[in-house]
Design a protein around this motif. Structure first.
Motif, PDB file in Angstrom:
ATOM      1  N   ASN A 182       0.841  -1.191   0.000  1.00  0.00           N
ATOM      2  CA  ASN A 182       0.000   0.000   0.000  1.00  0.00           C
ATOM      3  C   ASN A 182       0.875   1.239   0.000  1.00  0.00           C
ATOM      4  O   ASN A 182       1.016   1.938   0.995  1.00  0.00           O
ATOM      5  CB  ASN A 182      -0.921  -0.012   1.228  1.00  0.00           C
ATOM      6  N   ASP A 183       1.498   1.551  -1.141  1.00  0.00           N
ATOM      7  CA  ASP A 183       2.487   2.617  -1.187  1.00  0.00           C
ATOM      8  C   ASP A 183       1.879   4.005  -1.045  1.00  0.00           C
ATOM      9  O   ASP A 183       2.573   4.960  -0.696  1.00  0.00           O
ATOM     10  CB  ASP A 183       3.290   2.538  -2.493  1.00  0.00           C
ATOM     11  N   LYS A 184       0.591   4.150  -1.291  1.00  0.00           N
ATOM     12  CA  LYS A 184      -0.057   5.451  -1.136  1.00  0.00           C
ATOM     13  C   LYS A 184      -0.685   5.618   0.243  1.00  0.00           C
ATOM     14  O   LYS A 184      -1.297   6.636   0.541  1.00  0.00           O
ATOM     15  CB  LYS A 184      -1.124   5.637  -2.217  1.00  0.00           C
ATOM     16  N   ASP A 185      -0.526   4.620   1.096  1.00  0.00           N
ATOM     17  CA  ASP A 185      -0.936   4.709   2.495  1.00  0.00           C
ATOM     18  C   ASP A 185      -2.431   4.989   2.648  1.00  0.00           C
ATOM     19  O   ASP A 185      -2.834   5.821   3.453  1.00  0.00           O
ATOM     20  CB  ASP A 185      -0.116   5.780   3.214  1.00  0.00           C
ATOM     21  N   TYR A 186      -3.259   4.291   1.880  1.00  0.00           N
ATOM     22  CA  TYR A 186      -4.700   4.404   2.071  1.00  0.00           C
ATOM     23  C   TYR A 186      -5.087   3.674   3.359  1.00  0.00           C
ATOM     24  O   TYR A 186      -4.579   2.593   3.655  1.00  0.00           O
ATOM     25  CB  TYR A 186      -5.460   3.783   0.895  1.00  0.00           C
ATOM     26  N   GLU A 187      -5.989   4.268   4.128  1.00  0.00           N
ATOM     27  CA  GLU A 187      -6.424   3.661   5.372  1.00  0.00           C
ATOM     28  C   GLU A 187      -7.301   2.437   5.104  1.00  0.00           C
ATOM     29  O   GLU A 187      -8.127   2.453   4.198  1.00  0.00           O
ATOM     30  CB  GLU A 187      -7.190   4.687   6.218  1.00  0.00           C
ATOM     31  N   GLU A 188      -7.116   1.407   5.917  1.00  0.00           N
ATOM     32  CA  GLU A 188      -7.851   0.155   5.733  1.00  0.00           C
ATOM     33  C   GLU A 188      -9.218   0.276   6.407  1.00  0.00           C
ATOM     34  O   GLU A 188      -9.465  -0.309   7.464  1.00  0.00           O
ATOM     35  CB  GLU A 188      -7.055  -1.017   6.334  1.00  0.00           C
ATOM     36  N   SER A 189     -10.107   1.021   5.789  1.00  0.00           N
ATOM     37  CA  SER A 189     -11.408   1.306   6.389  1.00  0.00           C
ATOM     38  C   SER A 189     -12.345   1.809   5.300  1.00  0.00           C
ATOM     39  O   SER A 189     -11.900   2.116   4.187  1.00  0.00           O
ATOM     40  CB  SER A 189     -11.256   2.378   7.464  1.00  0.00           C
ATOM     41  N   PRO A 190     -13.647   1.905   5.607  1.00  0.00           N
ATOM     42  CA  PRO A 190     -14.545   2.511   4.621  1.00  0.00           C
ATOM     43  C   PRO A 190     -14.102   3.907   4.197  1.00  0.00           C
ATOM     44  O   PRO A 190     -14.184   4.251   3.002  1.00  0.00           O
ATOM     45  CB  PRO A 190     -15.885   2.548   5.366  1.00  0.00           C
ATOM     46  N   LYS A 191     -13.618   4.727   5.125  1.00  0.00           N
ATOM     47  CA  LYS A 191     -13.137   6.064   4.745  1.00  0.00           C
ATOM     48  C   LYS A 191     -11.984   5.967   3.754  1.00  0.00           C
ATOM     49  O   LYS A 191     -11.899   6.735   2.792  1.00  0.00           O
ATOM     50  CB  LYS A 191     -12.707   6.849   5.994  1.00  0.00           C
ATOM     51  N   GLY A 192     -11.073   5.019   4.003  1.00  0.00           N
ATOM     52  CA  GLY A 192      -9.979   4.818   3.066  1.00  0.00           C
ATOM     53  C   GLY A 192     -10.462   4.377   1.706  1.00  0.00           C
ATOM     54  O   GLY A 192      -9.919   4.780   0.670  1.00  0.00           O
ATOM     55  N   ALA A 193     -11.520   3.549   1.693  1.00  0.00           N
ATOM     56  CA  ALA A 193     -12.101   3.110   0.417  1.00  0.00           C
ATOM     57  C   ALA A 193     -12.668   4.297  -0.346  1.00  0.00           C
ATOM     58  O   ALA A 193     -12.513   4.406  -1.570  1.00  0.00           O
ATOM     59  CB  ALA A 193     -13.199   2.075   0.672  1.00  0.00           C
ATOM     60  N   PHE A 194     -13.301   5.236   0.370  1.00  0.00           N
ATOM     61  CA  PHE A 194     -13.867   6.409  -0.295  1.00  0.00           C
ATOM     62  C   PHE A 194     -12.769   7.301  -0.867  1.00  0.00           C
ATOM     63  O   PHE A 194     -12.914   7.852  -1.962  1.00  0.00           O
ATOM     64  CB  PHE A 194     -14.726   7.204   0.688  1.00  0.00           C
ATOM     65  N   VAL A 195     -11.666   7.419  -0.131  1.00  0.00           N
ATOM     66  CA  VAL A 195     -10.541   8.215  -0.632  1.00  0.00           C
ATOM     67  C   VAL A 195      -9.962   7.570  -1.888  1.00  0.00           C
ATOM     68  O   VAL A 195      -9.639   8.248  -2.871  1.00  0.00           O
ATOM     69  CB  VAL A 195      -9.453   8.366   0.453  1.00  0.00           C
ATOM     70  N   LEU A 196      -9.839   6.238  -1.876  1.00  0.00           N
ATOM     71  CA  LEU A 196      -9.318   5.512  -3.035  1.00  0.00           C
ATOM     72  C   LEU A 196     -10.204   5.743  -4.259  1.00  0.00           C
ATOM     73  O   LEU A 196      -9.709   6.003  -5.361  1.00  0.00           O
ATOM     74  CB  LEU A 196      -9.229   4.025  -2.712  1.00  0.00           C
ATOM     75  N   ILE A 197     -11.514   5.666  -4.063  1.00  0.00           N
ATOM     76  CA  ILE A 197     -12.436   5.895  -5.177  1.00  0.00           C
ATOM     77  C   ILE A 197     -12.338   7.341  -5.654  1.00  0.00           C
ATOM     78  O   ILE A 197     -12.322   7.621  -6.861  1.00  0.00           O
ATOM     79  CB  ILE A 197     -13.880   5.574  -4.747  1.00  0.00           C
ATOM     80  N   GLY A 198     -12.251   8.280  -4.712  1.00  0.00           N
ATOM     81  CA  GLY A 198     -12.172   9.690  -5.076  1.00  0.00           C
ATOM     82  C   GLY A 198     -10.925  10.040  -5.848  1.00  0.00           C
ATOM     83  O   GLY A 198     -10.934  10.968  -6.662  1.00  0.00           O
ATOM     84  N   ASP A 199      -9.836   9.301  -5.617  1.00  0.00           N
ATOM     85  CA  ASP A 199      -8.575   9.569  -6.314  1.00  0.00           C
ATOM     86  C   ASP A 199      -8.563   9.010  -7.739  1.00  0.00           C
ATOM     87  O   ASP A 199      -7.680   9.337  -8.524  1.00  0.00           O
ATOM     88  CB  ASP A 199      -7.396   8.977  -5.531  1.00  0.00           C
ATOM     89  N   ALA A 200      -9.519   8.159  -8.058  1.00  0.00           N
ATOM     90  CA  ALA A 200      -9.569   7.555  -9.390  1.00  0.00           C
ATOM     91  C   ALA A 200     -10.112   8.566 -10.403  1.00  0.00           C
ATOM     92  O   ALA A 200     -10.738   9.560 -10.033  1.00  0.00           O
ATOM     93  CB  ALA A 200     -10.437   6.308  -9.363  1.00  0.00           C
ATOM     94  N   PRO A 201      -9.868   8.346 -11.707  1.00  0.00           N
ATOM     95  CA  PRO A 201     -10.483   9.208 -12.720  1.00  0.00           C
ATOM     96  C   PRO A 201     -12.002   9.188 -12.585  1.00  0.00           C
ATOM     97  O   PRO A 201     -12.597   8.142 -12.361  1.00  0.00           O
ATOM     98  CB  PRO A 201     -10.033   8.560 -14.041  1.00  0.00           C
ATOM     99  N   SER A 202     -12.610  10.374 -12.704  1.00  0.00           N
ATOM    100  CA  SER A 202     -14.063  10.525 -12.510  1.00  0.00           C
ATOM    101  C   SER A 202     -14.475  10.058 -11.124  1.00  0.00           C
ATOM    102  O   SER A 202     -15.590   9.551 -10.919  1.00  0.00           O
ATOM    103  CB  SER A 202     -14.845   9.747 -13.573  1.00  0.00           C
ATOM    104  N   GLY A 203     -13.571  10.251 -10.163  1.00  0.00           N
ATOM    105  CA  GLY A 203     -13.827   9.777  -8.803  1.00  0.00           C
ATOM    106  C   GLY A 203     -15.014  10.446  -8.141  1.00  0.00           C
ATOM    107  O   GLY A 203     -15.760   9.800  -7.404  1.00  0.00           O
ATOM    108  N   SER A 204     -15.209  11.738  -8.396  1.00  0.00           N
ATOM    109  CA  SER A 204     -16.333  12.442  -7.772  1.00  0.00           C
ATOM    110  C   SER A 204     -17.668  11.858  -8.219  1.00  0.00           C
ATOM    111  O   SER A 204     -18.588  11.685  -7.412  1.00  0.00           O
ATOM    112  CB  SER A 204     -16.268  13.936  -8.110  1.00  0.00           C
ATOM    113  N   GLY A 205     -17.771  11.549  -9.503  1.00  0.00           N
ATOM    114  CA  GLY A 205     -18.995  10.940 -10.001  1.00  0.00           C
ATOM    115  C   GLY A 205     -19.238   9.582  -9.382  1.00  0.00           C
ATOM    116  O   GLY A 205     -20.366   9.239  -9.009  1.00  0.00           O
TER     117      GLY A 205
END
Length: 287
Positions: free
Chosen positions: A45-68
């Motif tokens: 996990n080189d980007k240090d995403y948290e292992e939790s639902p909040k971390g999952a939301f951050v991961l999705i938000g960082d993806a292309p078209s993440g806000s959508g």
């Protein structure tokens, strides 16, 4: 398995649609949490995403078209909460063979708490969509709770609550408690039944693991300050990173949680909505 009677076929159909959308969102969240937990335990996990639902939301938000994608997930999580509150207030699933206390905890309190949890998850998504998440100071929880009698009392209560949640998930892992929720007429092939049973029982072990590690963190905080990020799920799992055995336990928990996410996605197809009474005998009487 006999379905409990609903107010009307129309509202039963609406509940099925809302419940299936919600379970799809639940599967995505737990799948990502499980994957990130495995990555952290494997030091990938080189980007240090948290292992939790909040971390999952951050991961999705960082993806292309993440806000959508986050907005769609937000609506789907609301569907899950609506379904859980719906079952709570209609007492859906109440069983004629269960005691009043057992019915209350399983079919009134449990769905209410579950609905509240997913409303809390949606709060994190809203703050991210409003670009307020990164500007917030991290919470001092749980360490700052050690400074008062009320805070220490709450740590004990939270620890006990997560232990109870762990025991509940262990019951699902080692008994057939949830089998009545599956529409076995849909899973009419032998491989489908074995797939659902295998993924379900293994998946619930993952949830039990997460809850017991969070409970351990709460009790540790009573004795001494613990590592904190304001995210109790991530902090509960991160305490395992200090040893090889801990990382192995973290990877195992992550794999089981990932499997639980897959199981939830399959429940979109195979689960019964509304929830039927386990014995097939709905309670008849005043709600």
């Amino acid at each position: 398995m006999q379905q409990p009677e609903c107010a009307s076929p129309f509202w039963a159909k609406v509940q099925r649609i809302v419940g299936r959308i919600g379970f799809g969102a639940k599967g995505v969240v737990y799948g990502l949490v499980g994957g990130m937990t495995v990555a952290s335990g494997s030091k990938l996990n080189d980007k240090d995403y948290e292992e939790s639902p909040k971390g999952a939301f951050v991961l999705i938000g960082d993806a292309p078209s993440g806000s959508g994608a986050l907005f769609i997930l937000l609506l789907a999580l609301w569907c899950y909460s609506i379904w859980r509150f719906w079952e709570c207030f209609t007492y859906r699933g109440r069983d004629a063979t269960f005691s009043a206390t057992k019915n209350f905890f399983r079919f009134r309190l449990s769905p209410f708490v579950s609905g509240c949890v997913y409303i809390a998850y949606s709060y994190y998504i809203i703050t991210m969509l409003l670009n307020n998440y990164e500007n917030k100071e991290p919470s001092c929880y749980p360490n700052c709770w050690r400074d008062s009698v009320l805070g220490r009392t709450m740590l004990v209560i939270m620890g006990i609550a997560f232990l109870i949640a762990c025991i509940t998930q262990l019951q699902n892992a080692f008994t057939g408690k949830w089998h009545s929720e599956i529409d076995w007429h849909r899973a009419n092939k032998k491989w489908e039944k074995w797939l659902l049973l295998t993924l379900g029982h293994i998946g619930y072990l993952g949830r039990a693991g997460i809850f017991v590690f969070v409970a351990t963190l709460e009790f540790k905080a009573l004795k001494h300050p613990v590592q904190q990020s304001g995210d109790q799920f991530a902090d509960g799992l991160s305490q395992l990173l200090g040893s090889t055995s801990g990382r192995i336990a973290m990877i195992f928990t992550g794999l089981c949680t990932l499997i639980f996410g897959v199981f939830c996605l399959l429940c979109v197809i195979y689960r019964q909505f509304p929830t039927p009474p386990p014995s097939g005998k709905p309670y008849v009487g005043k709600k």
